[in-house]
Design a protein around this motif. Structure first.
Motif, PDB file in Angstrom:
ATOM      1  N   ALA A   1      13.861  -7.553   4.241  1.00 41.20           N
ATOM      2  CA  ALA A   1      13.324  -6.666   3.204  1.00 41.20           C
ATOM      3  C   ALA A   1      13.319  -5.225   3.690  1.00 41.20           C
ATOM      4  O   ALA A   1      13.663  -4.296   2.942  1.00 41.20           O
ATOM      5  N   ASP A   2      12.930  -5.010   4.936  1.00 40.48           N
ATOM      6  CA  ASP A   2      12.926  -3.656   5.489  1.00 40.48           C
ATOM      7  C   ASP A   2      14.341  -3.093   5.556  1.00 40.48           C
ATOM      8  O   ASP A   2      14.571  -1.920   5.234  1.00 40.48           O
ATOM      9  N   ALA A   3      15.292  -3.918   5.969  1.00 42.92           N
ATOM     10  CA  ALA A   3      16.680  -3.458   6.056  1.00 42.92           C
ATOM     11  C   ALA A   3      17.201  -3.057   4.683  1.00 42.92           C
ATOM     12  O   ALA A   3      17.900  -2.043   4.536  1.00 42.92           O
ATOM     13  N   ALA A   4      16.865  -3.836   3.663  1.00 47.73           N
ATOM     14  CA  ALA A   4      17.302  -3.513   2.304  1.00 47.73           C
ATOM     15  C   ALA A   4      16.703  -2.199   1.832  1.00 47.73           C
ATOM     16  O   ALA A   4      17.381  -1.377   1.202  1.00 47.73           O
ATOM     17  N   LEU A   5      15.426  -1.981   2.134  1.00 49.64           N
ATOM     18  CA  LEU A   5      14.794  -0.732   1.710  1.00 49.64           C
ATOM     19  C   LEU A   5      15.387   0.466   2.451  1.00 49.64           C
ATOM     20  O   LEU A   5      15.652   1.505   1.846  1.00 49.64           O
ATOM     21  N   ARG A   6      15.619   0.305   3.750  1.00 49.53           N
ATOM     22  CA  ARG A   6      16.208   1.411   4.515  1.00 49.53           C
ATOM     23  C   ARG A   6      17.592   1.782   4.006  1.00 49.53           C
ATOM     24  O   ARG A   6      17.990   2.951   4.062  1.00 49.53           O
ATOM     25  N   SER A   7      18.329   0.808   3.502  1.00 48.55           N
ATOM     26  CA  SER A   7      19.689   1.078   3.033  1.00 48.55           C
ATOM     27  C   SER A   7      19.735   1.538   1.582  1.00 48.55           C
ATOM     28  O   SER A   7      20.812   1.866   1.067  1.00 48.55           O
ATOM     29  N   SER A   8      18.578   1.575   0.928  1.00 50.09           N
ATOM     30  CA  SER A   8      18.524   2.025  -0.463  1.00 50.09           C
ATOM     31  C   SER A   8      18.556   3.549  -0.519  1.00 50.09           C
ATOM     32  O   SER A   8      18.452   4.235   0.502  1.00 50.09           O
ATOM     33  N   ASP A   9      18.656   4.061  -1.750  1.00 56.28           N
ATOM     34  CA  ASP A   9      18.639   5.515  -1.935  1.00 56.28           C
ATOM     35  C   ASP A   9      17.249   6.019  -2.323  1.00 56.28           C
ATOM     36  O   ASP A   9      17.096   7.146  -2.782  1.00 56.28           O
ATOM     37  N   LEU A  10      16.232   5.192  -2.108  1.00 58.90           N
ATOM     38  CA  LEU A  10      14.870   5.574  -2.451  1.00 58.90           C
ATOM     39  C   LEU A  10      14.243   6.431  -1.353  1.00 58.90           C
ATOM     40  O   LEU A  10      14.724   6.467  -0.221  1.00 58.90           O
ATOM     41  N   ASP A  11      13.160   7.097  -1.692  1.00 53.82           N
ATOM     42  CA  ASP A  11      12.383   7.867  -0.717  1.00 53.82           C
ATOM     43  C   ASP A  11      11.352   6.923  -0.099  1.00 53.82           C
ATOM     44  O   ASP A  11      10.205   6.849  -0.522  1.00 53.82           O
ATOM     45  N   TRP A  12      11.791   6.203   0.912  1.00 53.70           N
ATOM     46  CA  TRP A  12      11.008   5.077   1.411  1.00 53.70           C
ATOM     47  C   TRP A  12      10.184   5.434   2.644  1.00 53.70           C
ATOM     48  O   TRP A  12      10.514   6.342   3.412  1.00 53.70           O
ATOM     49  N   THR A  13       9.098   4.668   2.809  1.00 59.50           N
ATOM     50  CA  THR A  13       8.315   4.626   4.037  1.00 59.50           C
ATOM     51  C   THR A  13       7.970   3.168   4.296  1.00 59.50           C
ATOM     52  O   THR A  13       7.584   2.454   3.368  1.00 59.50           O
ATOM     53  N   ILE A  14       8.110   2.730   5.540  1.00 54.64           N
ATOM     54  CA  ILE A  14       7.772   1.358   5.918  1.00 54.64           C
ATOM     55  C   ILE A  14       6.661   1.405   6.959  1.00 54.64           C
ATOM     56  O   ILE A  14       6.782   2.074   7.991  1.00 54.64           O
ATOM     57  N   ILE A  15       5.570   0.709   6.678  1.00 48.16           N
ATOM     58  CA  ILE A  15       4.452   0.605   7.604  1.00 48.16           C
ATOM     59  C   ILE A  15       4.400  -0.836   8.118  1.00 48.16           C
ATOM     60  O   ILE A  15       4.362  -1.782   7.342  1.00 48.16           O
ATOM     61  N   ARG A  16       4.383  -0.966   9.463  1.00 47.25           N
ATOM     62  CA  ARG A  16       4.440  -2.283  10.097  1.00 47.25           C
ATOM     63  C   ARG A  16       3.156  -2.537  10.908  1.00 47.25           C
ATOM     64  O   ARG A  16       3.080  -2.201  12.088  1.00 47.25           O
TER      65      ARG A  16
ATOM     66  N   ALA B   1      -2.614   7.555   2.731  1.00 46.71           N
ATOM     67  CA  ALA B   1      -2.264   8.858   3.292  1.00 46.71           C
ATOM     68  C   ALA B   1      -0.765   9.132   3.211  1.00 46.71           C
ATOM     69  O   ALA B   1      -0.348  10.266   2.940  1.00 46.71           O
ATOM     70  N   VAL B   2       0.062   8.104   3.439  1.00 52.88           N
ATOM     71  CA  VAL B   2       1.508   8.367   3.457  1.00 52.88           C
ATOM     72  C   VAL B   2       2.069   8.588   2.058  1.00 52.88           C
ATOM     73  O   VAL B   2       3.104   9.253   1.903  1.00 52.88           O
ATOM     74  N   VAL B   3       1.411   8.037   1.048  1.00 51.22           N
ATOM     75  CA  VAL B   3       1.910   8.193  -0.326  1.00 51.22           C
ATOM     76  C   VAL B   3       2.153   9.658  -0.677  1.00 51.22           C
ATOM     77  O   VAL B   3       3.153   9.998  -1.316  1.00 51.22           O
ATOM     78  N   ASP B   4       1.259  10.532  -0.244  1.00 54.28           N
ATOM     79  CA  ASP B   4       1.329  11.946  -0.614  1.00 54.28           C
ATOM     80  C   ASP B   4       1.891  12.839   0.489  1.00 54.28           C
ATOM     81  O   ASP B   4       1.822  14.060   0.383  1.00 54.28           O
TER      82      ASP B   4
ATOM     83  N   VAL C   1       4.118   0.721  -4.284  1.00 51.32           N
ATOM     84  CA  VAL C   1       3.715   0.210  -2.977  1.00 51.32           C
ATOM     85  C   VAL C   1       3.913  -1.302  -3.004  1.00 51.32           C
ATOM     86  O   VAL C   1       3.289  -1.999  -3.813  1.00 51.32           O
ATOM     87  N   PHE C   2       4.782  -1.801  -2.126  1.00 49.63           N
ATOM     88  CA  PHE C   2       4.987  -3.249  -2.053  1.00 49.63           C
ATOM     89  C   PHE C   2       4.067  -3.796  -0.975  1.00 49.63           C
ATOM     90  O   PHE C   2       4.285  -3.588   0.227  1.00 49.63           O
ATOM     91  N   ALA C   3       3.020  -4.502  -1.421  1.00 41.11           N
ATOM     92  CA  ALA C   3       2.012  -5.023  -0.501  1.00 41.11           C
ATOM     93  C   ALA C   3       1.839  -6.523  -0.677  1.00 41.11           C
ATOM     94  O   ALA C   3       0.817  -7.085  -0.280  1.00 41.11           O
ATOM     95  N   ALA C   4       2.833  -7.174  -1.255  1.00 41.12           N
ATOM     96  CA  ALA C   4       2.735  -8.609  -1.527  1.00 41.12           C
ATOM     97  C   ALA C   4       3.126  -9.418  -0.296  1.00 41.12           C
ATOM     98  O   ALA C   4       3.879  -8.965   0.563  1.00 41.12           O
ATOM     99  N   GLY C   5       2.608 -10.640  -0.244  1.00 44.41           N
ATOM    100  CA  GLY C   5       2.969 -11.561   0.822  1.00 44.41           C
ATOM    101  C   GLY C   5       2.830 -12.992   0.353  1.00 44.41           C
ATOM    102  O   GLY C   5       2.045 -13.285  -0.552  1.00 44.41           O
TER     103      GLY C   5
END
Length: 218
Positions: free
Chosen positions: A139-154, A189-192, A72-76
């Protein structure tokens, strides 16, 4: 239950998230840059590993993620006027986390962003806010273009009010406030939830219980 690494593990949302994940019997690894945070986070139930987001590279991130199944990337970069930290933390920290997760063989990646960062900015936008929005957007664009199983919460504007357990969650919602505690509840909740993979959702306060919102958001 899985072991979950939180990048930015001493942040305000992250500290709520540790509690929520531990309540669900997940193991939590809080990644922080200061040894002085250890006692507090261990008391909250997290294992603490040191990681300097700005100074260390993707290989160090991969090592810090060892044994984890989710990142979970939660840094700022913080609320101060340092526009450079928006790039080095909010963007480059995310990029190194993505690469570190891939190197560590971790598929699941959840990222905390901000509502509206894809919208055009007015010409008179201040340079610090512009740097923040552009960092989150990229950062969101990079994650969306990755091959990971991603979720982005805004999330919308964050508040320190008590948790309500009620939110509005969806691909495009009107801007509004949301408590940090409610953001953490949604992240937990989204993790699982497999249906959240490949989803990017805005999050504000609302009338729908968190579990229902995650189960039905479009």
């Amino acid at each position: 239950m899985s072991r979950i690494a939180i990048v930015g593990g001493h942040g305000q949302v992250a500290r709520h998230l540790i509690h929520d994940l531990r309540r669900s019997d997940h193991d939590v690894v809080a990644l922080v840059r200061r040894e002085s945070y250890r006692a507090e986070l261990e008391q909250r139930g997290a294992q603490v590993r040191l990681l300097d987001i700005e100074e260390q590279g993707a290989a160090d991130f991969a090592a810090a993620f060892a044994g984890c199944a989710v990142v979970v990337f939660a840094a700022g970069g913080g609320p101060d006027g340092n526009k450079e930290r928006k790039r080095t933390v909010d963007l480059e920290g995310s990029l190194k986390s993505i690469e570190g997760a891939r190197s560590a063989g971790i598929r699941r990646f959840v990222q905390v962003s901000a509502i509206g960062v894809d919208d055009p900015l007015p010409d008179d936008t201040g340079e610090v806010w512009r740097a923040y929005v552009e960092a989150k957007r990229d950062a969101d664009a990079a994650l969306r273009s990755s091959d990971l199983d991603w979720t982005i919460i805004r999330p919308g504007r964050l508040t320190d009010d008590p948790a309500t357990g009620l939110v509005t969650l969806g691909s495009s919602v009107l801007r509004g406030d949301v408590t940090r505690a409610d953001v953490a509840a949604v992240l937990a909740a989204v993790v699982d939830a497999p249906r959240t993979v490949g989803r990017q959702w805005d999050l504000v306060g609302g009338d729908t219980p968190v579990a229902e919102a995650v189960a039905t958001a479009g």
